[in-house]
Design a protein around this motif. Structure first.
Motif, PDB file in Angstrom:
ATOM      1  N   ASP A   1     -94.789  67.686 -21.936  1.00 39.89           N
ATOM      2  CA  ASP A   1     -94.343  69.225 -21.814  1.00 39.89           C
ATOM      3  C   ASP A   1     -94.231  69.759 -20.419  1.00 39.89           C
ATOM      4  O   ASP A   1     -94.646  70.720 -19.918  1.00 39.89           O
ATOM      5  N   ALA A   2     -93.420  68.853 -19.560  1.00 40.51           N
ATOM      6  CA  ALA A   2     -93.116  69.333 -18.347  1.00 40.51           C
ATOM      7  C   ALA A   2     -91.701  68.951 -17.712  1.00 40.51           C
ATOM      8  O   ALA A   2     -91.338  68.420 -16.749  1.00 40.51           O
ATOM      9  N   PRO A   3     -90.607  69.579 -18.678  1.00 42.74           N
ATOM     10  CA  PRO A   3     -89.499  69.255 -18.512  1.00 42.74           C
ATOM     11  C   PRO A   3     -88.929  70.075 -17.163  1.00 42.74           C
ATOM     12  O   PRO A   3     -88.019  69.675 -16.542  1.00 42.74           O
ATOM     13  N   GLU A   4     -89.686  71.135 -16.924  1.00 42.29           N
ATOM     14  CA  GLU A   4     -89.344  71.956 -15.628  1.00 42.29           C
ATOM     15  C   GLU A   4     -89.566  71.090 -14.320  1.00 42.29           C
ATOM     16  O   GLU A   4     -89.118  71.730 -13.261  1.00 42.29           O
ATOM     17  N   LEU A   5     -90.179  69.990 -14.486  1.00 39.14           N
ATOM     18  CA  LEU A   5     -90.249  69.481 -13.138  1.00 39.14           C
ATOM     19  C   LEU A   5     -89.164  68.580 -12.630  1.00 39.14           C
ATOM     20  O   LEU A   5     -89.156  68.196 -11.502  1.00 39.14           O
ATOM     21  N   MET A   6     -88.214  68.349 -13.469  1.00 40.64           N
ATOM     22  CA  MET A   6     -86.894  67.795 -12.963  1.00 40.64           C
ATOM     23  C   MET A   6     -85.873  68.825 -12.786  1.00 40.64           C
ATOM     24  O   MET A   6     -85.410  69.841 -13.459  1.00 40.64           O
ATOM     25  N   THR A   7     -85.247  68.812 -11.633  1.00 38.02           N
ATOM     26  CA  THR A   7     -84.158  69.953 -11.423  1.00 38.02           C
ATOM     27  C   THR A   7     -82.895  69.503 -12.038  1.00 38.02           C
ATOM     28  O   THR A   7     -82.759  68.371 -12.601  1.00 38.02           O
ATOM     29  N   GLU A   8     -81.969  70.503 -12.327  1.00 37.84           N
ATOM     30  CA  GLU A   8     -80.608  70.221 -13.172  1.00 37.84           C
ATOM     31  C   GLU A   8     -79.484  69.807 -11.954  1.00 37.84           C
ATOM     32  O   GLU A   8     -78.505  69.576 -12.252  1.00 37.84           O
ATOM     33  N   GLU A   9     -79.779  69.877 -10.801  1.00 37.40           N
ATOM     34  CA  GLU A   9     -78.882  69.772  -9.684  1.00 37.40           C
ATOM     35  C   GLU A   9     -78.632  68.180  -9.312  1.00 37.40           C
ATOM     36  O   GLU A   9     -79.929  67.327  -9.394  1.00 37.40           O
ATOM     37  N   GLY A  10     -77.638  67.806  -8.778  1.00 34.60           N
ATOM     38  CA  GLY A  10     -77.738  66.421  -8.329  1.00 34.60           C
ATOM     39  C   GLY A  10     -77.798  65.876  -7.043  1.00 34.60           C
ATOM     40  O   GLY A  10     -78.760  66.859  -6.440  1.00 34.60           O
ATOM     41  N   CYS A  11     -77.134  65.169  -6.580  1.00 37.00           N
ATOM     42  CA  CYS A  11     -77.394  64.904  -4.991  1.00 37.00           C
ATOM     43  C   CYS A  11     -76.133  64.587  -4.247  1.00 37.00           C
ATOM     44  O   CYS A  11     -75.034  64.080  -4.805  1.00 37.00           O
ATOM     45  N   LEU A  12     -75.944  64.862  -2.897  1.00 38.50           N
ATOM     46  CA  LEU A  12     -74.869  64.737  -2.153  1.00 38.50           C
ATOM     47  C   LEU A  12     -74.887  63.513  -1.068  1.00 38.50           C
ATOM     48  O   LEU A  12     -76.039  63.611  -0.487  1.00 38.50           O
ATOM     49  N   ALA A  13     -74.205  62.555  -1.525  1.00 39.46           N
ATOM     50  CA  ALA A  13     -74.272  61.388  -0.294  1.00 39.46           C
ATOM     51  C   ALA A  13     -73.244  61.921   0.739  1.00 39.46           C
ATOM     52  O   ALA A  13     -71.970  62.125   0.529  1.00 39.46           O
ATOM     53  N   ILE A  14     -73.473  62.242   1.847  1.00 41.92           N
ATOM     54  CA  ILE A  14     -72.706  62.706   2.948  1.00 41.92           C
ATOM     55  C   ILE A  14     -72.036  61.800   4.152  1.00 41.92           C
ATOM     56  O   ILE A  14     -72.972  60.758   4.356  1.00 41.92           O
ATOM     57  N   TYR A  15     -71.118  62.081   4.562  1.00 43.03           N
ATOM     58  CA  TYR A  15     -70.100  61.065   5.661  1.00 43.03           C
ATOM     59  C   TYR A  15     -69.584  62.108   6.565  1.00 43.03           C
ATOM     60  O   TYR A  15     -69.053  63.015   6.314  1.00 43.03           O
ATOM     61  N   GLU A  16     -70.212  62.001   7.960  1.00 42.72           N
ATOM     62  CA  GLU A  16     -69.597  62.593   8.993  1.00 42.72           C
ATOM     63  C   GLU A  16     -68.035  62.019   9.342  1.00 42.72           C
ATOM     64  O   GLU A  16     -67.297  63.256   9.973  1.00 42.72           O
ATOM     65  N   THR A  17     -67.910  60.998   8.956  1.00 39.43           N
ATOM     66  CA  THR A  17     -66.481  60.452   9.683  1.00 39.43           C
ATOM     67  C   THR A  17     -65.855  59.520   8.506  1.00 39.43           C
ATOM     68  O   THR A  17     -66.765  59.117   7.322  1.00 39.43           O
ATOM     69  N   GLU A  18     -64.651  59.504   8.413  1.00 47.87           N
ATOM     70  CA  GLU A  18     -63.964  58.625   7.510  1.00 47.87           C
ATOM     71  C   GLU A  18     -64.450  57.114   7.740  1.00 47.87           C
ATOM     72  O   GLU A  18     -64.545  56.410   6.831  1.00 47.87           O
ATOM     73  N   ALA A  19     -64.887  56.665   8.915  1.00 50.17           N
ATOM     74  CA  ALA A  19     -65.479  55.401   9.112  1.00 50.17           C
ATOM     75  C   ALA A  19     -66.700  54.973   8.231  1.00 50.17           C
ATOM     76  O   ALA A  19     -67.058  54.411   7.752  1.00 50.17           O
ATOM     77  N   GLU A  20     -67.686  56.010   8.310  1.00 48.38           N
ATOM     78  CA  GLU A  20     -68.860  56.173   7.637  1.00 48.38           C
ATOM     79  C   GLU A  20     -68.502  56.215   6.057  1.00 48.38           C
ATOM     80  O   GLU A  20     -69.028  55.224   5.334  1.00 48.38           O
ATOM     81  N   PHE A  21     -67.518  56.885   5.645  1.00 48.41           N
ATOM     82  CA  PHE A  21     -67.311  56.903   4.153  1.00 48.41           C
ATOM     83  C   PHE A  21     -66.778  55.421   3.808  1.00 48.41           C
ATOM     84  O   PHE A  21     -67.066  54.756   2.759  1.00 48.41           O
TER      85      PHE A  21
END
Length: 416
Positions: free
Chosen positions: A131-151
């Protein structure tokens, strides 16, 4: 009519994996005793990065050996091997490198992704059951890259997600700013992982699981486990340092990296190491974030959780006994402020914990090969929270004689 005696189970370890197993077994009608030397959730699970991370990635690959010199030379890098520990960890490292062979790598990816496929639905079902569904967010995650080389350097991971059918979107420019305004303009690109959810408070989750297990009839015993023995009637006996003895039909060893000592005493040593991870919990960050953020190039994560923002990650290889080096946590905060320029670092606490890591990155979810009635659930590495509900389902299936929904052969203890 004589009431049928319930099958008894002792679960050793009250982190998120052990608490989830205890709750699942008790819910299925077994009589559970949960054992830990501390209170539920106060170990490694207390400080995890609160991420349900479905995008499994093997730790070792064909070119990993090239990176090893930097691990010894750069104490502020994403992986730091303390020189004094290098000789002791060498056998584990050799297995780690062997796991990166192309022939073995595909097997490991298949196994990890087989758990990831079920992780989110199993986690939602577990939260609903307590009875704790509210413990999980509905948003996801962003994997970030500062440069095209990182990507470009992360292309293999992106291709892996595509191969296994996981959802993701590549975003940049104005679209990225609209998703997460707090990000620095220097962040050129990101991969949105919509199904990589976050937990609002991982410690609270473990407490709720343990409390719900007890509400269903489970008991909790506080004490350090010294050994597991077999009694004359075929049941297992858990021996505690304080002299207490807990008898049970089955014993589940879910004590994280500390499972290694118990496995050795049972005559089946496992190559379980500690990947020491650090976090800084910031209670007055001065900025709000919609998404959790991971920066693959710098191997750290920023997550809104536990009433503030948590910055953590990284790997330190130094064993169980070395004192924490909180310079590593402070390096991560510096990186975080590069990604989130308005981040304030006020009302903070620093923490270090021991992730239980196996050389091939995938956990042990398995019956013992030496003692009938003993089961293992350990070695989840960075994915203990992610795989906790699925591991609980698999262990409960095996203990009760039900066919598991996932092929558990890759996670057997005797694969080494």
């Amino acid at each position: 009519m004589v009431e049928q005696k319930k099958q008894t189970v002792a679960v050793v370890g009250a982190g998120v994996v052990g608490a989830a197993i205890a709750f699942e077994l008790q819910s299925r009608g077994l009589q559970v005793t949960l054992i830990d030397k501390g209170e539920p959730g106060r170990g490694t699970s207390y400080g995890n990065m609160a991420s349900i991370a479905l995008d499994f990635a093997a730790g070792s690959g064909p070119t990993t050996w090239r990176k090893m010199p930097a691990w010894l030379l750069d104490p502020e890098g994403p992986v730091w091997l303390r020189p004094a520990y290098a000789v002791k960890i060498l056998p584990w490292f050799l297995r780690f490198l062997a796991a990166g062979r192309p022939s073995r790598l595909r097997e490991i990816e298949d196994a990890g992704m087989s758990l990831s496929r079920n992780a989110l639905s199993d986690f939602r079902a577990m939260l609903s059951a307590i009875d704790a569904p509210e413990l999980m967010t509905e948003e996801g995650c962003l994997a970030i890259y500062e440069t095209e080389a990182e990507f470009a350097a992360d292309r293999g991971h992106i291709d892996l997600m595509r191969r296994y059918g996981f959802d993701f979107d590549v975003v940049s420019g104005g679209d990225l700013r609209a998703l997460e305004p707090a990000l620095s303009p220097s962040i050129a690109k990101a991969v949105l992982l919509p199904d990589n959810k976050s937990i609002r408070d991982p410690y609270d989750l473990v407490v709720r699981l343990a409390d719900c297990a007890r509400a269903h009839g489970a008991t909790f015993v506080s004490g350090a486990v010294r050994n597991i023995e077999k009694s004359g009637d075929g049941t297992a006996v858990v021996l505690l340092d304080n002299g207490e003895r807990v008898s049970a039909d089955s014993v589940i060893l879910a004590a994280g990296v500390h499972t290694r000592v118990l496995a050795e005493k049972l005559g089946e040593p496992i190559p379980l190491e500690t990947e020491r991870g650090y976090h800084t919990q910031i209670m007055k960050p001065g900025v709000s974030m919609r998404y959790s953020v991971i920066w693959p190039h710098r191997a750290f994560m920023i997550t809104p959780t536990a009433g503030g923002i948590r910055v953590g990650g990284n790997v330190e290889l130094a064993g169980l006994d070395a004192a924490p080096d909180f310079r590593r946590a402070r390096v991560l905060v510096r990186h975080a402020r590069r990604a989130i320029p308005d981040l304030k670092v006020e009302e903070t606490s620093e923490w270090m914990g021991h992730r239980p890591a196996l050389p091939d990155t995938i956990p042990i979810i398995s019956p013992s090969s030496k003692m009938q009635g003993v089961w293992y659930a350990t070695g989840h590495g960075h994915l203990g929270l992610t795989y906790s509900a699925t591991t609980a389902q698999l262990i409960a299936d095996m203990v009760t004689g039900k066919r598991p929904t996932v092929d558990v052969k890759p996670f057997r203890i005797d694969r080494y």
